[in-house]
Scaffold this motif. Structure first.
Motif, PDB file in Angstrom:
ATOM      1  N   SER A 158      28.312  49.269  53.949  1.00 25.21           N
ATOM      2  CA  SER A 158      28.928  49.386  52.358  1.00 25.21           C
ATOM      3  C   SER A 158      27.839  48.365  51.781  1.00 25.21           C
ATOM      4  N   ARG A 159      27.832  48.706  50.432  1.00 30.42           N
ATOM      5  CA  ARG A 159      27.045  47.846  49.448  1.00 30.42           C
ATOM      6  C   ARG A 159      27.950  46.596  49.457  1.00 30.42           C
ATOM      7  N   LYS A 160      27.128  45.518  49.464  1.00 28.67           N
ATOM      8  CA  LYS A 160      27.981  44.028  49.170  1.00 28.67           C
ATOM      9  C   LYS A 160      28.636  44.048  47.956  1.00 28.67           C
ATOM     10  N   GLY A 161      29.632  43.836  47.721  1.00 27.32           N
ATOM     11  CA  GLY A 161      30.815  43.614  46.718  1.00 27.32           C
ATOM     12  C   GLY A 161      31.374  44.970  46.363  1.00 27.32           C
ATOM     13  N   LYS A 162      31.043  46.002  47.178  1.00 29.40           N
ATOM     14  CA  LYS A 162      31.675  47.495  46.943  1.00 29.40           C
ATOM     15  C   LYS A 162      32.348  47.926  47.979  1.00 29.40           C
ATOM     16  N   PRO A 163      33.637  47.157  48.109  1.00 25.94           N
ATOM     17  CA  PRO A 163      34.643  47.828  49.074  1.00 25.94           C
ATOM     18  C   PRO A 163      35.242  49.163  49.098  1.00 25.94           C
ATOM     19  N   ALA A 164      34.767  49.839  47.662  1.00 25.18           N
ATOM     20  CA  ALA A 164      35.294  51.576  47.779  1.00 25.18           C
ATOM     21  C   ALA A 164      34.139  52.200  48.461  1.00 25.18           C
ATOM     22  N   ASP A 165      32.912  51.522  48.995  1.00 26.06           N
ATOM     23  CA  ASP A 165      32.256  52.360  50.066  1.00 26.06           C
ATOM     24  C   ASP A 165      32.788  52.659  51.045  1.00 26.06           C
ATOM     25  N   ASN A 166      33.754  51.815  51.509  1.00 27.83           N
ATOM     26  CA  ASN A 166      34.624  52.207  52.843  1.00 27.83           C
ATOM     27  C   ASN A 166      36.147  52.247  52.451  1.00 27.83           C
ATOM     28  N   GLY A 167      36.198  52.999  51.411  1.00 27.61           N
ATOM     29  CA  GLY A 167      37.447  53.256  50.690  1.00 27.61           C
ATOM     30  C   GLY A 167      38.848  53.669  51.609  1.00 27.61           C
ATOM     31  N   ARG A 168      38.410  54.857  52.596  1.00 20.67           N
ATOM     32  CA  ARG A 168      39.559  55.062  53.358  1.00 20.67           C
ATOM     33  C   ARG A 168      40.266  54.252  54.104  1.00 20.67           C
ATOM     34  N   ILE A 169      39.400  53.527  54.919  1.00 20.08           N
ATOM     35  CA  ILE A 169      39.978  52.764  55.915  1.00 20.08           C
ATOM     36  C   ILE A 169      40.463  51.463  54.956  1.00 20.08           C
ATOM     37  N   GLU A 170      40.030  51.184  53.887  1.00 15.09           N
ATOM     38  CA  GLU A 170      40.594  50.067  53.084  1.00 15.09           C
ATOM     39  C   GLU A 170      41.956  50.466  52.386  1.00 15.09           C
ATOM     40  N   ALA A 171      41.984  51.664  52.162  1.00 13.42           N
ATOM     41  CA  ALA A 171      43.386  52.257  51.895  1.00 13.42           C
ATOM     42  C   ALA A 171      44.239  52.159  52.935  1.00 13.42           C
ATOM     43  N   TYR A 172      43.745  52.511  54.221  1.00 12.97           N
ATOM     44  CA  TYR A 172      45.025  52.436  55.323  1.00 12.97           C
ATOM     45  C   TYR A 172      45.331  50.872  55.392  1.00 12.97           C
ATOM     46  N   HIS A 173      44.422  49.950  55.494  1.00  7.81           N
ATOM     47  CA  HIS A 173      44.748  48.663  55.760  1.00  7.81           C
ATOM     48  C   HIS A 173      45.831  48.201  54.515  1.00  7.81           C
ATOM     49  N   SER A 174      45.323  48.727  53.415  1.00  6.47           N
ATOM     50  CA  SER A 174      46.185  48.250  52.107  1.00  6.47           C
ATOM     51  C   SER A 174      47.854  48.895  52.498  1.00  6.47           C
TER      52      SER A 174
END
Length: 224
Positions: A158-174
């Protein structure tokens, strides 16, 4: 599972699936409102540990892929015990099927914890060609990079400061935090309690959880 994190859209979808009947989301919303039923999910803001890296940006190979079937995404999230101490959850996730593939809870956020779910998939013979992660120090460590290289896996970042680049696992953790951890956290006295709790949620998430998809089922014919 007696949890209150289903809203009217997912309850409507579950009822349509079970009863195989035509029933609108709005009808379920009105019934729930009349009965005083509503979803309960918690948003809790707390100061959590952070990590940084001074390493130059590495390429995001996943960003323009049309097919994610051979990609595994991975990330680490934070979970707090009732004594205010932190434990850490590392997850390997299928971004296409949106399922948890492997995970590990640890007392420290180390390179060993980060690599554990990926090593588990490799040992299981799971088929994938790329791992996508953020640029955290655990994921740019020698151990993590060597593990991928030895298994002939490409590494996307992922690009630094761009959590949306890894959005699907970020959504799962959320979702994990809002639907489950915030409700179950009063029971987290030890890392074992967290491990058992995450195991229950992941079984539910992979096999039973309804998405927010819409659409009514067709009514069965009289001859059916």
């Amino acid at each position: 599972m007696a949890r209150k994190f289903y809203g009217y859209v997912r309850i409507a979808k579950r009822i349509r699936k079970l009863l195989k009947c035509r029933l609108s989301d709005r009808t379920i919303w009105k019934v729930m409102r009349e009965l005083g039923i509503q979803s309960t999910m918690y948003r809790k803001r707390s100061k959590k540990p952070t990590t940084t890296t001074d390493m130059p940006q590495k390429p995001n190979l996943m960003r323009h892929l049309a097919d994610l079937s051979e990609v595994v995404t991975t990330d680490i999230t934070y979970i707090q015990l009732i004594n205010q101490k932190w434990v850490y959850l590392a997850t390997a996730y299928d971004p296409k099927a949106r399922k948890v593939l492997a995970w590990q809870v640890g007392q420290q956020m180390t390179q060993d914890l980060a690599v554990a779910p990926i090593q588990a998939l490799i040992h299981q013979g799971y088929t994938f060609k790329m791992v996508h992660s953020d640029m955290g120090s655990q994921y740019t460590s020698r151990l993590f990079e060597t593990t991928l290289t030895d298994a002939h896996l490409r590494h996307s970042y992922s690009r630094k400061g761009k959590p949306a680049d890894n959005g699907r696992i970020e959504a799962y953790h959320s979702l994990l935090k809002r639907e489950w951890v915030r409700l179950d956290q009063i029971n987290y006295e030890s890392i074992l309690d967290v491990t058992e709790s995450i195991a229950r949620y992941n079984t539910f998430y992979n096999h039973d959880r309804e998405t927010n998809g819409r659409g009514a089922c067709k009514r069965k014919s009289a001859a059916a």
